[in-house]
Every structure is written in structure tokens, then in C-alpha cells.
Design a protein around this motif. Structure first.
Motif, PDB file in Angstrom:
ATOM      1  N   LEU A   1       0.823  -1.214   0.000  1.00  0.00           N
ATOM      2  CA  LEU A   1       0.000   0.000   0.000  1.00  0.00           C
ATOM      3  C   LEU A   1       0.855   1.261   0.000  1.00  0.00           C
ATOM      4  O   LEU A   1       0.598   2.188  -0.781  1.00  0.00           O
ATOM      5  N   SER A   2       1.869   1.326   0.843  1.00  0.00           N
ATOM      6  CA  SER A   2       2.709   2.524   0.872  1.00  0.00           C
ATOM      7  C   SER A   2       3.421   2.719  -0.462  1.00  0.00           C
ATOM      8  O   SER A   2       3.547   3.845  -0.955  1.00  0.00           O
ATOM      9  N   THR A   3       3.863   1.625  -1.076  1.00  0.00           N
ATOM     10  CA  THR A   3       4.510   1.723  -2.388  1.00  0.00           C
ATOM     11  C   THR A   3       3.524   2.183  -3.447  1.00  0.00           C
ATOM     12  O   THR A   3       3.835   3.063  -4.278  1.00  0.00           O
ATOM     13  N   THR A   4       2.327   1.622  -3.430  1.00  0.00           N
ATOM     14  CA  THR A   4       1.296   1.979  -4.407  1.00  0.00           C
ATOM     15  C   THR A   4       0.937   3.457  -4.326  1.00  0.00           C
ATOM     16  O   THR A   4       0.823   4.147  -5.359  1.00  0.00           O
ATOM     17  N   LEU A   5       0.754   3.977  -3.130  1.00  0.00           N
ATOM     18  CA  LEU A   5       0.406   5.391  -2.977  1.00  0.00           C
ATOM     19  C   LEU A   5       1.525   6.295  -3.501  1.00  0.00           C
ATOM     20  O   LEU A   5       1.267   7.337  -4.117  1.00  0.00           O
ATOM     21  N   ALA A   6       2.770   5.880  -3.271  1.00  0.00           N
ATOM     22  CA  ALA A   6       3.904   6.669  -3.771  1.00  0.00           C
ATOM     23  C   ALA A   6       4.002   6.587  -5.293  1.00  0.00           C
ATOM     24  O   ALA A   6       4.311   7.582  -5.964  1.00  0.00           O
ATOM     25  N   VAL A   7       3.732   5.406  -5.864  1.00  0.00           N
ATOM     26  CA  VAL A   7       3.713   5.260  -7.324  1.00  0.00           C
ATOM     27  C   VAL A   7       2.634   6.158  -7.922  1.00  0.00           C
ATOM     28  O   VAL A   7       2.851   6.847  -8.928  1.00  0.00           O
ATOM     29  N   ALA A   8       1.466   6.167  -7.303  1.00  0.00           N
ATOM     30  CA  ALA A   8       0.355   6.971  -7.810  1.00  0.00           C
ATOM     31  C   ALA A   8       0.731   8.446  -7.873  1.00  0.00           C
ATOM     32  O   ALA A   8       0.439   9.142  -8.862  1.00  0.00           O
ATOM     33  N   SER A   9       1.378   8.944  -6.836  1.00  0.00           N
ATOM     34  CA  SER A   9       1.779  10.346  -6.810  1.00  0.00           C
ATOM     35  C   SER A   9       2.717  10.672  -7.961  1.00  0.00           C
ATOM     36  O   SER A   9       2.565  11.705  -8.640  1.00  0.00           O
ATOM     37  N   ARG A  10       3.661   9.793  -8.221  1.00  0.00           N
ATOM     38  CA  ARG A  10       4.644  10.042  -9.282  1.00  0.00           C
ATOM     39  C   ARG A  10       4.016   9.944 -10.667  1.00  0.00           C
ATOM     40  O   ARG A  10       4.334  10.726 -11.563  1.00  0.00           O
ATOM     41  N   LEU A  11       3.120   8.986 -10.854  1.00  0.00           N
ATOM     42  CA  LEU A  11       2.471   8.861 -12.154  1.00  0.00           C
ATOM     43  C   LEU A  11       1.558  10.058 -12.432  1.00  0.00           C
ATOM     44  O   LEU A  11       1.490  10.540 -13.565  1.00  0.00           O
ATOM     45  N   ARG A  12       0.870  10.538 -11.429  1.00  0.00           N
ATOM     46  CA  ARG A  12       0.009  11.699 -11.627  1.00  0.00           C
ATOM     47  C   ARG A  12       0.831  12.913 -12.056  1.00  0.00           C
ATOM     48  O   ARG A  12       0.404  13.699 -12.905  1.00  0.00           O
ATOM     49  N   ASP A  13       2.026  13.038 -11.478  1.00  0.00           N
ATOM     50  CA  ASP A  13       2.910  14.139 -11.872  1.00  0.00           C
ATOM     51  C   ASP A  13       3.375  13.994 -13.314  1.00  0.00           C
ATOM     52  O   ASP A  13       3.759  14.989 -13.946  1.00  0.00           O
ATOM     53  N   ARG A  14       3.334  12.773 -13.828  1.00  0.00           N
ATOM     54  CA  ARG A  14       3.719  12.517 -15.221  1.00  0.00           C
ATOM     55  C   ARG A  14       2.525  12.645 -16.166  1.00  0.00           C
ATOM     56  O   ARG A  14       2.627  12.306 -17.342  1.00  0.00           O
ATOM     57  N   GLY A  15       1.377  13.080 -15.659  1.00  0.00           N
ATOM     58  CA  GLY A  15       0.208  13.266 -16.510  1.00  0.00           C
ATOM     59  C   GLY A  15      -0.638  12.026 -16.688  1.00  0.00           C
ATOM     60  O   GLY A  15      -1.388  11.916 -17.667  1.00  0.00           O
ATOM     61  N   VAL A  16      -0.556  11.086 -15.750  1.00  0.00           N
ATOM     62  CA  VAL A  16      -1.323   9.842 -15.820  1.00  0.00           C
ATOM     63  C   VAL A  16      -2.459   9.889 -14.794  1.00  0.00           C
ATOM     64  O   VAL A  16      -2.248  10.277 -13.643  1.00  0.00           O
ATOM     65  N   THR A  17      -3.649   9.514 -15.216  1.00  0.00           N
ATOM     66  CA  THR A  17      -4.751   9.300 -14.284  1.00  0.00           C
ATOM     67  C   THR A  17      -4.573   7.926 -13.663  1.00  0.00           C
ATOM     68  O   THR A  17      -4.389   6.937 -14.382  1.00  0.00           O
ATOM     69  N   VAL A  18      -4.597   7.865 -12.353  1.00  0.00           N
ATOM     70  CA  VAL A  18      -4.316   6.616 -11.641  1.00  0.00           C
ATOM     71  C   VAL A  18      -5.582   6.116 -10.959  1.00  0.00           C
ATOM     72  O   VAL A  18      -6.303   6.879 -10.310  1.00  0.00           O
ATOM     73  N   VAL A  19      -5.835   4.833 -11.115  1.00  0.00           N
ATOM     74  CA  VAL A  19      -6.933   4.173 -10.407  1.00  0.00           C
ATOM     75  C   VAL A  19      -6.318   3.201  -9.412  1.00  0.00           C
ATOM     76  O   VAL A  19      -5.433   2.408  -9.772  1.00  0.00           O
ATOM     77  N   LEU A  20      -6.755   3.268  -8.155  1.00  0.00           N
ATOM     78  CA  LEU A  20      -6.246   2.392  -7.108  1.00  0.00           C
ATOM     79  C   LEU A  20      -7.302   1.361  -6.753  1.00  0.00           C
ATOM     80  O   LEU A  20      -8.452   1.721  -6.461  1.00  0.00           O
TER      81      LEU A  20
END
Length: 252
Positions: A55-74
Motif C-alpha cells: 500500500l505505501s509503495t502503491t500510494l507513492a507510485v500513484a503520486s509520481r504517475l500523476r505528476d507525469r500526466g497519468v490518471t491513476v486508479v487504485l
């Protein structure tokens, strides 16, 4: 309960931090709630559950992908499972096989409803010998999407290995694994990536997908390095770069 509904914290869409959004990517934090996954112990005696590190890794991945212009679904954004069980089924006991299957199919349904362009499921490996180490990434070969899934898996594996080197934990390369949800070694979490299996998986995921296992939770040295803010940051950066590189390759 409506099979298309999700509890609070489940199947959460996070918009890209900049427009236009380049893609939609589902990031699945393995396990959760009454399903802790594997357990490991750091060199200083802390016990870490797989569900917490995913979970902690996933939340951190989501933050980085959003900064790259990706919509993230968890699939899940909290410790709870992201799929809907009736109130009588919420429990502290381990999931039954049937409940685990329903949870996995709920995660697939989330990815499909979001029309994700890719699915990445984050897990950590385990073994009864604490000396065993290595990183591996799996995808399902038994579907038309297999070549694209393999490209995603290879991009993730390469970047994860580079991240582990940056973390000063270079790890044996266990490679990209061609697996199958219907094989003797497959099944379980690979249901997220696999094809339709009548009577078992009626609604398969509709996008390329890969499952990462960056290290063995049961190796105290690797776990000690990873279960820190710095470790999570490095791994999340590696996974998000792996996804971004794959998306760039899809455009070419």
C-alpha cells in the motif's frame, strides 16, 4: 450488494496533476484488510506485513504517475480490501478461497470500469529460506494481450533492478516470467492478468498487465532497506518510470 459498487477507499480514481491526461493506469496494492500477505522481519526486529508495504509503495507510485500526466486508479487506497463484501463477511479472520477470488474479481472489475490502459499489481515475494533474494515480474501468456503485457513487464523489471542498485541492494535478476493463471504454478493473484476461464473468471481484465515482486520480504537485509521512506521512494520511482517508459513505447 451491487457487484458494480465499491466500498469507501476502493476503486479510487485520482486525476492526473496536469492536462491533458496521457493514459489511465490501474495500480493494485496486493492483499489488504484480513489478508496480510507474506510477513517479514527487518534486521532490527520489526515485523512488516506485505499488505502494508504494497500500500505505501502503491500510494507513492500513484503520486509520481500523476505528476507525469497519468490518471491513476487504485484498487484500494486504505488498509481495507477494495472490493465489496456484505457486512456479515467483514472479518478479522483470513479470507476463504472463495472470498479471495471475489476480491480479485472485484479488482478486475475496477480496472475494466476505469478503462485502464495498463494494470500493475504490486506484491513482494517470500520463501522459507531467508537467504533467498531476487526480483521478478510476471505476466500471463494465455491471452492476445500477451506481447504488450510482456513489454510492460520487461520495462518494470528493468527499472526495478536499476532502482535496487541505486538503493545499494543489487539483487539477483529472476527475470520476466511467462506464467498463466490456468497453469499449475499460476492462478491466485494472476487472475488479475489472465484470460477468461468459464465458471471461474467470466470478466477478464481488458488491458495489458503485469505483477511485480521486487524483492523477498523474508530476506531481512532487503526488507530493512526497503521498509524505509527512502526505500519506498526509490521503488516507487522505479515502478512509475517503468510504466511511463511502457506508455511511451506504446505511442511509437
Amino acid at each position: 450488494m451491487d457487484p458494480n459498487s465499491f466500498p469507501p477507499g476502493g476503486c479510487v480514481a485520482l486525476p492526473a496533476s496536469r492536462e491533458p491526461a496521457r493514459a489511465v493506469v490501474m495500480i493494485d496494492a496486493g492483499h489488504g484488510g484480513p489478508d496480510p500477505g507474506a510477513l517479514g522481519t527487518t534486521a532490527d526486529g520489526r515485523q512488516i506485513a506485505e499488505k502494508d508495504l504494497t500500500l505505501s509503495t502503491t500510494l507513492a507510485v500513484a503520486s509520481r504517475l500523476r505528476d507525469r500526466g497519468v490518471t491513476v486508479v487504485l484498487s484500494r487506497s486504505t488498509d481495507d480490501l477494495g472490493s465489496s463484501f456484505g457486512s456479515s463477511e467483514q472479518q478479522a479472520d483470513p479470507l476463504t478461497t472463495a472470498e479471495s477470488q471475489r476480491d480479485l474479481l472485484g479488482r478486475v472489475r475496477c480496472a475494466n470500469q476505469a478503462r485502464a490502459d495498463a494494470l500493475v499489481s504490486i506484491h513482494f515475494n517470500s520463501f522459507d529460506d531467508p537467504k533467498v533474494r531476487g526480483s521478478e515480474t510476471l505476466y500471463d501468456v494465455d491471452r492476445p494481450l500477451a506481447p504488450r503485457s510482456r513489454a510492460l513487464a520487461q520495462s518494470l523489471q528493468s527499472n526495478i533492478r536499476a532502482g535496487l542498485v541505486a538503493l545499494n541492494r543489487p539483487s539477483p535478476d529472476r527475470g520476466v516470467i511467462d506464467d498463466s493463471a490456468g497453469s499449475e504454478s499460476g492462478g491466485g493473484d494472476l487472475v488479475l492478468l489472465g484470460p477468461r476461464v468459464p465458471g471461474y473468471v467470466e470478466e477478464p481484465s481488458a488491458m495489458p498487465g503485469a505483477l511485480v515482486e521486487p524483492l523477498f520480504l523474508t530476506n531481512p537485509g532487503d526488507l530493512t532497506a526497503m521498509a524505509t521512506p527512502r526505500g519506498v521512494e526509490v521503488l516507487a520511482s522505479a515502478i512509475s518510470t517503468g510504466v511511463a517508459d511502457y506508455l511511451d513505447g506504446e505511442r511509437r
